[in-house]
Design an enzyme around this catalytic site. Sequence first.
Site, PDB file in Angstrom:
ATOM      1  N   THR A  92      -5.430  -1.438   7.367  1.00 18.02           N
ATOM      2  CA  THR A  92      -5.542  -2.889   7.453  1.00 18.02           C
ATOM      3  C   THR A  92      -6.891  -3.292   8.044  1.00 18.02           C
ATOM      4  OG1 THR A  92      -4.476  -2.842   9.629  1.00 18.02           O
ATOM      5  CG2 THR A  92      -3.054  -3.190   7.712  1.00 18.02           C
ATOM      6  N   ARG A 111       6.479  -8.480   1.559  1.00 18.94           N
ATOM      7  CA  ARG A 111       7.351  -8.128   2.686  1.00 18.94           C
ATOM      8  C   ARG A 111       7.927  -9.382   3.333  1.00 18.94           C
ATOM      9  NH1 ARG A 111       4.512  -4.532   6.967  1.00 18.94           N
ATOM     10  NH2 ARG A 111       4.697  -3.010   5.282  1.00 18.94           N
ATOM     11  N   LYS A 146       0.829  -1.210   0.000  1.00 20.12           N
ATOM     12  CA  LYS A 146       0.000   0.000   0.000  1.00 20.12           C
ATOM     13  C   LYS A 146       0.863   1.260   0.000  1.00 20.12           C
ATOM     14  CE  LYS A 146      -2.218  -1.341   3.734  1.00 20.12           C
ATOM     15  NZ  LYS A 146      -1.604  -2.705   3.866  1.00 20.12           N
ATOM     16  N   THR A 147       1.856   1.282   0.867  1.00 17.75           N
ATOM     17  CA  THR A 147       2.746   2.452   0.916  1.00 17.75           C
ATOM     18  C   THR A 147       3.555   2.576  -0.363  1.00 17.75           C
ATOM     19  OG1 THR A 147       2.902   2.249   3.334  1.00 17.75           O
ATOM     20  CG2 THR A 147       4.588   3.576   2.222  1.00 17.75           C
ATOM     21  N   ASP A 196      -0.964   6.639   6.722  1.00 19.49           N
ATOM     22  CA  ASP A 196      -0.942   5.209   7.017  1.00 19.49           C
ATOM     23  C   ASP A 196      -1.754   4.940   8.288  1.00 19.49           C
ATOM     24  OD1 ASP A 196      -0.290   2.578   6.643  1.00 19.49           O
ATOM     25  OD2 ASP A 196       1.747   2.735   7.417  1.00 19.49           O
TER      26      ASP A 196
END
Length: 223
Positions: A119, A178, A25-26, A70
């Site tokens: 999230t 990740r 997302k980032t 975020d």
Amino acid sequence: MIQAAQERGDTLEHLLFSGLPGLGKTSLAFALAKELGAPMKVTSGPALDRAKDLVGILSQLEEGAILFIDEIHRLPTVVEEYLYGAMERFQLEFTLDQGVHARLLKLDLKPFTLVGATTREAVLTSAFRSRFGHVSRFEPYTSQALAQILRRSAQILSVSLDEEALDLLSRHARGVPRIANRLLRRARDVAQIENDLLIDIHVAERTFKLLGIDENGLERADL
């Protein structure tokens, strides 16, 4: 949306990115800013615990800038409500003084794009969600997509990665880039000590054993 907004000369509508941690997302927010050629301000929900923190950020944004928040689901209610006017009218309203001396002031903002990442989309109020022009929901990556990411990461890390190890790392990453990159870095450590920077299936299996990861990619904390 980007192309249409640019052709009209409009500011891109506000976007909400929803999905599990580690799905990008980032990263997509940074890619979006680069595609638009726009400056980007990064903050988080927990960091905006007072309305004046938000006012300070919004008042300094350039026209067309991206504000990335975020963990936007962790915004305090009072800060979230301040965002309503900023998102819809590019205007902030706040009260000075109290009682008979109270004054309502309006602060005009330069048009900007809010990109929120969460999230826990269900935690956001319907009033807040409705103010985003589009919601992008991130899904876990396929093993093929993770393999492509791992190949690129291996090049960046200057490490050799054979196909068997690549397949094993991809399948143990649980669909999350990740996690895949974390496993690759740990496998590189093992390869460096045991096999001169060649990650083969034996190095990958050794890495999983050292990390306590089972055949399903689960760790002790997941059990």
